[in-house]
Each structure stands twice: as C-alpha cells, then as structure tokens.
Scaffold this active site. Structure first.
Site, PDB file in Angstrom:
ATOM      1  N   HIS A  35      30.793  41.577  43.870  1.00 12.73           N
ATOM      2  CA  HIS A  35      31.252  40.310  43.627  1.00 12.73           C
ATOM      3  C   HIS A  35      32.457  39.753  43.475  1.00 12.73           C
ATOM      4  CE1 HIS A  35      31.884  36.419  41.526  1.00 12.73           C
ATOM      5  NE2 HIS A  35      30.936  36.813  39.996  1.00 12.73           N
ATOM      6  N   GLU A  40      30.594  37.144  47.907  1.00 12.49           N
ATOM      7  CA  GLU A  40      29.905  37.516  47.675  1.00 12.49           C
ATOM      8  C   GLU A  40      28.924  38.198  48.187  1.00 12.49           C
ATOM      9  OE1 GLU A  40      28.634  36.885  43.675  1.00 12.49           O
ATOM     10  OE2 GLU A  40      30.932  35.303  43.460  1.00 12.49           O
TER      11      GLU A  40
HETATM   12  C1  BG6 Z   1      29.306  34.010  40.596  1.00 13.39           C
HETATM   13  C2  BG6 Z   1      27.653  32.702  40.028  1.00 13.39           C
HETATM   14  O1  BG6 Z   1      28.593  34.904  41.511  1.00 13.39           O
HETATM   15  O2  BG6 Z   1      29.133  34.182  39.484  1.00 13.39           O
HETATM   16  C3  BG6 Z   1      28.121  31.857  39.477  1.00 13.39           C
HETATM   17  O3  BG6 Z   1      27.129  32.415  41.376  1.00 13.39           O
HETATM   18  C4  BG6 Z   1      29.129  32.012  37.996  1.00 13.39           C
HETATM   19  O4  BG6 Z   1      27.135  30.592  39.724  1.00 13.39           O
HETATM   20  C5  BG6 Z   1      29.585  33.452  38.636  1.00 13.39           C
HETATM   21  O5  BG6 Z   1      29.272  31.633  37.316  1.00 13.39           O
HETATM   22  C6  BG6 Z   1      30.615  34.306  37.621  1.00 13.39           C
HETATM   23  O6  BG6 Z   1      29.856  35.048  36.544  1.00 13.39           O
HETATM   24  P1  BG6 Z   1      30.594  35.054  35.494  1.00 13.39           P
HETATM   25  O7  BG6 Z   1      28.768  35.964  34.571  1.00 13.39           O
HETATM   26  O8  BG6 Z   1      30.529  36.650  35.598  1.00 13.39           O
HETATM   27  O9  BG6 Z   1      30.794  34.733  34.595  1.00 13.39           O
END
Ligand code: BG6
Length: 309
Positions: A167, A271
């Site tokens: 991510h 990602e």
């Molecule tokens: C992304 C998702 O990968 O991560 C989003 O596609 C999400 O929908 C974002 O809001 C952040 O996620 P988190 O759990 O770290 O707040």
C-alpha cells in the site's frame, strides 16, 4: 575522518518502536519498523524523502502507521471477514536471522529480512499457519525493493487463500500536477461506486478529486510523474496483477484522525496488489525435507521495485 556508515542499523523510532535503518554508500536510505514490517522512509542520495508519512501518524499499536508502505495481508480492504486490510500491518514482526537464500542473487548489503508467523491467538482469527518473509533492500542506485515470500505451513494439509497489496504512499509536490502512466485503457473496479467495473480512458490519469480504484490485470510497469518536482517514480511489480490508486481528497482527509486536512495534496497511493483473483497457497508437503532445497522449489515471490529519477 571516515564517513563510512553501516549499511544496516537498528534504532529506536517514534514511541520507542524498533526500526531498522538501511543506508546505501551513495547516501540513499530507508527505514523499516518491526511494527507492521512497515517501510516508513525512503530517501534519495540528496536526503529527500520520497514516501509520504502523515504528520498525524500515530505509531501506536494496534493502529497501522498512516503512510510509508503498509502491507495488506491476508485481506485487501473489507473484501472478507477480517479487519480492513488484514492484520499484517499491525503485528510485530521479527528479524529473520536465517532467511532462505534468494533465487536471484541480490548484491545489496543494505537489506533486512523480516518474518511474521501467527501466534495461537492470531490463529483464532485466521486459522492458518504461515511464514511471511519480507526482504526490504536498497539497490546501489537508491532504488527500493520489497520481496514477500509467503508459505503455507498448515499441518492439516489445508490450502489458504489471500489477497495482498503493497500500500505505497508516494510523496508528491502537488497532486494536481501528478500524472500516472500505464493504467490507461485498463478496466478498474471503482471503490466509490460499489466496486462497479469501468474502463479507463486512453489518457494518463490525473487528479481533480477523490480516487479509489482497483485497476485489473495491469502492466508490470507503472510510472508516477511529478511535474513540479521534476521527479518520476517507476514502479515494477511481479506476481501482482492489480494496482490500486487512492487519494482521499479533502472531505475524507478531514474524516481521518491520523491524517492532516491538507495532506492529500502531497500524497498518492499506487499499490501493487493481487485482489481480483485471490492467491491460493497449498501447504509445503514436507517442510523439513525441503529446507535445504526450498529456494528452487519456491517460485512464489511477490515483489515491488521502485526507482526514482
Ligand atoms: C486503500 C483503499 O487501499 O486504502 C481505500 O482502496 C482505503 O478504500 C485506503 O480508504 C486507506 O485504508 P486505511 O484502512 O489505511 O484507512
């Protein structure tokens, strides 16, 4: 005075959490927290930070660190019964002191091997035994490489299935000046429209509002061009067909406690992921016997390689 600095060093990070610092001889560096097996910094040889980490990031378990490179495993987003993005990003990883050799010879001294294995408590939440090995390496040109090796060590012979993402939060000067190349004409699932499937238009992607898309069967190479900084990130991925592009924009930014109201202007998540077709791993038939030769028999590597120029 010699300026020879150690390639790998352990240090205390925010809130006393243990981190590993990698340094390459020409000056680039990276930092990896054992909490989450989480890369939180990647700097070029001029000391400029290339990853975005929120000024409001908590660095406090069990909340995942907001920014850097969280690992989504064994579930991406809410696509399953587990917590959002799975649990790997909020577990304490260990240093893998005796990692099996790599099929390809990585010459970089600046690397660290981490490992995550489930505790008995963890197995109540996801009833599988596994070894998740992560190598984070800095190449001689300052490029960053993450390699994941996941093995099913279930003793009951059961396979397991997972989705996965690196991510990565890239630091950008101004989101409205950024262009992503390599995803045009590809199909995507729009997370903002019930994951309905659309096809991207023929032009490079630019940003004027919230974006949360899962691009499917994407090329191995994706470029992020930051015009203002005159910087290009080239992301190469292996074993990870999908690519998520996310920017929360102003409204969602305000709704996140660990993210500054205006910080969306200076970040973009691209990602490398396996989401549409989850990965199924069968258990290792005879783990002990295979220990000495498992590299050749273990072709499953999920890697992310990012270069910047
Ligand atoms: C992304 C998702 O990968 O991560 C989003 O596609 C999400 O929908 C974002 O809001 C952040 O996620 P988190 O759990 O770290 O707040």
């Amino acid at each position: 005075m010699t300026s020879e600095r150690v390639a790998v060093e352990s240090a205390k990070g925010v809130n006393g959490l243990e981190k590993i610092i990698l340094r390459e001889t020409r000056g680039s560096s990276a930092e990896v927290y054992l909490y989450g097996g989480h890369v939180t910094s990647w700097k070029n040889e001029h000391g400029e930070e290339l990853l975005f980490v929120s000024s409001k990031a908590l660095f406090k378990p069990p909340k995942a660190i907001r920014g850097g490179i969280p690992l989504c495993f064994p579930q991406f987003s809410n696509l399953g019964p587990l917590e959002q993005h799975g649990f790997a990003r909020n577990k304490l990883w260990s240093i893998d002191t005796d990692p099996p050799a790599f099929p390809t010879n990585s010459s970089s001294k600046a690397h660290i091997d981490l490992i995550l294995k489930p505790s008995e408590e963890d197995m109540k939440i996801w009833p599988h035994s596994y070894e998740f090995r992560l190598r984070v390496a800095l190449g001689p040109g300052g490029d960053l490489m993450l390699t994941s090796r996941i093995r099913n060590t279930n003793s009951d012979g059961k396979p397991f299935t997972f989705t996965f993402a690196y991510h990565t939060y890239f630091s950008v000067s101004d989101i409205s000046e950024v262009r992503v190349e390599g995803l045009e004409t590809h199909d995507y699932l729009d997370n903002l429209q019930n994951r309905e499937r659309f096809t991207e238009q023929g032009d490079a992607i630019t940003f004027e509002g919230e974006v949360d898309k899962i691009y499917l069967s994407t090329p191995t190479k994706i470029a992020i061009l930051d015009h203002e900084k005159k910087r290009t990130f080239v992301l190469r991925k292996d074993g990870l067909p999908d690519a998520v592009v996310w920017n929360p924009w102003d409204k969602k930014a305000k709704a996140m406690a660990d993210f500054g109201d205006d910080e969306y202007k200076h970040m973009l998540c691209v990602e490398a992921a396996a989401i549409e077709k989850p990965i199924t791993l069968k258990p290792v038939a005879n783990l002990i016997l295979r220990e000495s030769s498992r590299v050749a028999e273990d072709p499953l590597l999920w890697s992310l390689y990012v270069q910047v120029s």
